[in-house]
Write an enzyme that holds these catalytic residues in place. Structure first.
Site, PDB file in Angstrom:
ATOM      1  CG  HIS A 147     -52.312 122.435  31.741  1.00  0.00           C
ATOM      2  ND1 HIS A 147     -51.127 123.062  31.130  1.00  0.00           N
ATOM      3  CD2 HIS A 147     -53.096 123.069  32.461  1.00  0.00           C
ATOM      4  CE1 HIS A 147     -51.124 124.110  31.630  1.00  0.00           C
ATOM      5  NE2 HIS A 147     -52.060 124.374  32.448  1.00  0.00           N
ATOM      6  CG  ASP A 175     -49.159 120.964  28.959  1.00  0.00           C
ATOM      7  OD1 ASP A 175     -48.856 121.001  30.033  1.00  0.00           O
ATOM      8  OD2 ASP A 175     -50.095 121.920  28.798  1.00  0.00           O
ATOM      9  CB  SER A 195     -54.437 126.889  33.949  1.00  0.00           C
ATOM     10  OG  SER A 195     -53.158 126.476  34.230  1.00  0.00           O
TER      11      SER A 195
END
Length: 413
Positions: free
Chosen positions: A395, A392, A147
């Protein structure tokens, strides 16, 4: 009567001075256009030109002169430039996942968008979409990985798309793993292929959330690699999915007989085997005269705020500025890059590293934090109030740090 003496315009002096400076540096550098000498000329010329209010420029194309062998992008600093704006926003680019659209998701600050990476001894050219498209005319560029790599691909696509009319571009999904952006007038394709381990696994398509139930086929990339064939520029990465456990379940042969024949293996050993499988495919299949191979280094995570002297912080939550003092986070799994370096140093096909680790480590402010989604749903207010469990810090917001990675990538191309 003698006519009065006329002063020589300062702009002409600027031209003469810079020409002399250029020749002098050219001679002293033994006709070697090093990045540092180019920076010297650029600085001298811009200084004089600004004083003379002239439009004189030095005539050196920083982008075309950039030499990664002479210019190390690893060492440098982040400089704040309020006039610098990203080429796109999370509302103007239709190709961004909601997970990384931080402003759209309610992030209140925006200073993180105006920092530029400045290498210590050279100039890193800004990302020029027009230049990128010309380089990619008639070619395929593919990002392969997890990702984090996917969002680097989205960043590249958004910067390219910023100058392409809507009817001159397209996005196509070929199955769940392969996406293709096309710049029609340039016959250029920027693609992403999902392969979080590079080698095959039982979590390639249908995500297995529990790491203990994942099984890796460390001896094969065949199902993935058929999509890589014929690509002109391949950009690989595999890192974060390998770091969740000290051991992994590995399998040789087919998944057809189930997963009963797996063997539990030390993650480091399995990672080396997987990379060797990948490297063998590259060496046996890729023609280096036709295909360029690059590998992105580790993208840092920020979950221990005490490491950057924010003892009362909670991971990357509420960080609004980069760390200005050099530090090396403990969240690195240094063994990963040791294995990567060991395997790739033995390859026949040359692999270019895009070293984004240290420059990204400063950017504790760049993560999605609580301005993201999970399971397709934006975090609730209750979840946002609990950043210890929901922020998070893996990311990155887009626009954001991956734009700089692509700035480096384009310079390398």
């Amino acid at each position: 009567m003698n006519s009065p003496k006329r002063k020589i315009p300062l702009s002409i002096i600027a031209v003469l001075f810079c020409s002399l400076t250029f020749v002098t540096l050219l001679y002293t550098e033994r006709v070697s256009f090093s990045s540092s000498s180019i920076s010297q000329i650029k600085y001298l010329c811009s200084s004089i030109a600004s004083k003379s209010n002239s439009y004189f420029k030095c005539g050196i194309d920083d982008g075309s002169r950039f030499d990664p062998e002479e210019c190390s992008v690893v060492h440098g600093k982040w400089t704040f430039n309020k006039s610098f704006n990203p080429l796109y926003t999370d509302t103007s680019c239709p190709y961004l996942d909601r997970q990384v659209s931080c402003i759209m998701n309610g992030r209140p600050d925006s200073d993180y968008l105006h920092w530029e990476w400045q290498p210590r001894n050279c100039t890193l050219p800004r990302f020029d979409p027009d230049r990128a498209l010309k380089k990619l005319r008639g070619k395929r560029l593919m990002f392969v990985g997890d990702s984090v790599q996917k969002y680097q691909w989205e960043s590249f696509v958004c910067m390219i798309a910023s100058i392409i009319p809507e009817d001159k571009r397209s996005m196509e999904a070929q199955g769940l793993a392969h996406s293709i952006f096309t710049a029609k007038e340039y016959d250029a394709k920027i693609e992403f292929y999902w392969a979080p381990f590079l080698i095959e696994s039982n979590t390639d398509i249908d995500i297995v959330a529990d790491p203990d139930k994942r099984v890796l086929k460390v001896d094969s990339v065949a199902k993935h690699a058929k999509y890589w064939e014929g690509v002109d520029i391949l950009v690989f990465n595999t890192y974060i999915w390998w770091t969740s456990r000290l051991s992994v379940k590995t399998l040789w042969g087919s998944f057809a007989n189930g997963e009963e024949g797996y063997e539990v293996m030390d993650t480091r050993v399995a990672y080396r085997m997987a990379l060797r499988t990948w490297a063998n495919w590259i060496d046996s299949t890729v023609n280096p005269n036709k295909t360029r191979v690059l590998f992105t280094t580790m993208s840092p995570i920020h979950i221990k705020s005490a490491e950057w002297n924010h003892t009362n912080g909670i991971k990357c939550y509420n960080e609004t500025r980069p760390v200005m003092n050099k530090f090396w986070g403990s969240n690195y799994d240094g063994w990963v890059m040791s294995v990567v370096d060991s395997v790739m140093s033995r390859m026949k096909v040359p692999v270019t590293f895009i070293n984004i680790t240290q420059l990204s480590d400063y950017r504790v402010d760049g993560h999605t934090s609580v301005y993201t989604e999970r399971g397709g749903e934006l975090l609730t207010e209750e979840q946002k109030a609990d950043p210890l469990h929901h922020a998070d810090c893996i990311h990155w917001c887009l626009p954001g740090i991956p734009d700089t990675w692509n700035q480096i990538l384009l310079a390398y191309l």
